[in-house]
Design a protein around this motif. Structure first.
Motif, short mmCIF file in Angstrom:
data_model
loop_
_atom_site.label_atom_id
_atom_site.label_comp_id
_atom_site.label_asym_id
_atom_site.label_seq_id
_atom_site.Cartn_x
_atom_site.Cartn_y
_atom_site.Cartn_z
N ALA A 1 37.89 -27.98 -55.06
CA ALA A 1 38.28 -27.23 -53.87
C ALA A 1 39.52 -26.41 -54.20
O ALA A 1 40.47 -26.93 -54.79
CB ALA A 1 38.55 -28.15 -52.70
N VAL A 2 39.51 -25.13 -53.83
CA VAL A 2 40.60 -24.22 -54.12
C VAL A 2 41.33 -23.92 -52.81
O VAL A 2 40.70 -23.49 -51.82
CB VAL A 2 40.11 -22.91 -54.77
N SER A 3 42.64 -24.13 -52.80
CA SER A 3 43.43 -23.97 -51.59
C SER A 3 43.56 -22.50 -51.19
O SER A 3 43.74 -21.62 -52.05
CB SER A 3 44.81 -24.58 -51.79
N GLY A 4 43.51 -22.24 -49.88
CA GLY A 4 43.74 -20.90 -49.37
C GLY A 4 45.21 -20.64 -49.13
O GLY A 4 46.08 -21.42 -49.55
N HIS B 1 31.89 -33.87 -47.30
CA HIS B 1 33.06 -33.54 -48.12
C HIS B 1 33.30 -32.03 -48.10
O HIS B 1 34.43 -31.56 -47.90
CB HIS B 1 32.86 -34.00 -49.56
N ILE B 2 32.24 -31.26 -48.31
CA ILE B 2 32.37 -29.80 -48.37
C ILE B 2 32.86 -29.26 -47.03
O ILE B 2 33.78 -28.42 -46.97
CB ILE B 2 31.03 -29.16 -48.78
N SER B 3 32.28 -29.73 -45.93
CA SER B 3 32.68 -29.26 -44.60
C SER B 3 34.12 -29.64 -44.29
O SER B 3 34.89 -28.82 -43.76
CB SER B 3 31.74 -29.83 -43.54
N ALA B 4 34.49 -30.88 -44.63
CA ALA B 4 35.85 -31.33 -44.34
C ALA B 4 36.88 -30.54 -45.14
O ALA B 4 37.95 -30.20 -44.63
CB ALA B 4 35.96 -32.82 -44.64
N LEU B 5 36.56 -30.24 -46.38
CA LEU B 5 37.48 -29.47 -47.21
C LEU B 5 37.62 -28.04 -46.71
O LEU B 5 38.72 -27.48 -46.67
CB LEU B 5 37.01 -29.49 -48.67
N ALA B 6 36.51 -27.45 -46.30
CA ALA B 6 36.57 -26.10 -45.74
C ALA B 6 37.40 -26.09 -44.46
O ALA B 6 38.22 -25.19 -44.23
CB ALA B 6 35.17 -25.58 -45.48
N ASP B 7 37.20 -27.09 -43.62
CA ASP B 7 37.95 -27.18 -42.37
C ASP B 7 39.44 -27.41 -42.64
O ASP B 7 40.30 -27.00 -41.84
CB ASP B 7 37.39 -28.32 -41.52
N ALA B 8 39.77 -28.05 -43.77
CA ALA B 8 41.17 -28.30 -44.12
C ALA B 8 41.87 -27.07 -44.68
O ALA B 8 43.08 -27.11 -44.93
CB ALA B 8 41.24 -29.44 -45.14
N GLY B 9 41.11 -25.98 -44.88
CA GLY B 9 41.73 -24.75 -45.35
C GLY B 9 41.43 -24.36 -46.78
O GLY B 9 41.96 -23.36 -47.28
N PHE B 10 40.57 -25.13 -47.44
CA PHE B 10 40.17 -24.76 -48.80
C PHE B 10 39.13 -23.64 -48.71
O PHE B 10 38.16 -23.73 -47.95
CB PHE B 10 39.60 -25.97 -49.54
#
Length: 276
Positions: A269-272, A243-252
């Protein structure tokens, strides 16, 4: 007697209360998870925020959000026709603050419907997306895509809060054993609480009650049962680290668990910044 007059004899609030009761029967910390999510939105978003209640069921999160944040708006989106009908009849549109959508998260075009609602209320993006005990129904590849699709709906600095069971890594067997022991103890406790209604009993009861009052509602239950029968069963295996990796990869840009009981978590998760 027409269908609408028949439906008026259904006690919608009764069935919403029974939904909440059986959900809490299976997940006693449900309200605590909700409160963590709502207090996070209240702290980090503007009072007039617009929030997507994703895979909303009958709108339990939306109901609590609109009560706690009286200037907010909610978009309640789900695929189940019975639960959407229950939510609409119980909560209505909350004087224009609650917008209902039927969406299929396995269809990448689901975001188009959300954008249409945003446009109708003069918004370009969401402030937050909240989901509880729902996204585990997605296969892991589809979950990864949904996280990316959510990131494209959020404003910079927008929030995703996902409450669900997210497993420990296989390299942590002691943690996994503790989490399983907690689940086993909960199941054992549930088996002694015969007076409590479980998930399956709730569905059997609501179908029997509604159809006795209005047989035309059979189409809703037929669709619900068909959706359930064809649902992909390869779900629920995504590790917390995935979950953490996928969210980071999605731009969070910020991703971490903010509440936890063994592998039962609320992940924030906080959006970039939006891509150019």
């Amino acid at each position: 007697m027409n269908s609408r007059s028949l439906e008026k004899n259904i006690d919608w609030h009764h069935w919403m209360k029974r939904w909440d009761a059986q959900q809490s029967y299976h997940l006693p910390v449900r309200e605590e998870r909700f409160q963590i999510m709502l207090s996070t939105v209240e702290t980090l978003c503007a009072p007039d925020c617009i929030v997507l209640d994703l895979a909303c069921g009958p709108g339990s999160i939306s109901q609590r959000l609109l009560s706690q944040l009286p200037q907010s708006q909610a978009i309640a989106a789900d695929y189940d026709p019975v639960l959407l009908n229950l939510g609409k009849e119980t909560l209505g549109d909350a004087q224009g603050r609650l917008h209902w959508l039927k969406v299929d998260l396995n269809d990448p075009q689901w975001t188009v419907q959300v954008r249409e609602v945003l446009k109708s209320v003069g918004r370009n993006s969401l402030d937050a997306v909240l989901s509880s005990t729902a996204l585990h129904w997605l296969t892991t590849p589809r979950l990864i895509d949904v996280y990316r699709e959510i990131s494209q709906l959020l404003r910079p600095g927008g929030l995703l809060l996902n409450a669900d069971h997210m497993a420990f890594n296989p390299s942590l067997p002691t943690f996994i054993r503790l989490a399983q022991q907690d689940k086993d103890q909960r199941k054992k406790l549930l088996s002694t609480q015969q007076e409590s209604e479980d998930f399956q009993q709730w569905w059997e009861a609501i179908e029997s009650d509604w159809l006795a009052i209005d047989p035309s509602l059979q189409t809703l239950f037929d669709e619900h049962n068909n959706n359930y029968d064809v649902r992909d069963r390869r779900y629920g295996k995504a590790l917390a680290s995935l979950h953490i990796s996928a969210l980071a990869d999605a731009g969070f840009t910020e991703v971490e668990t903010i509440w936890q009981r063994f592998d039962n978590r609320v992940m924030l998760a906080v959006s970039g910044e939006a891509d150019e």
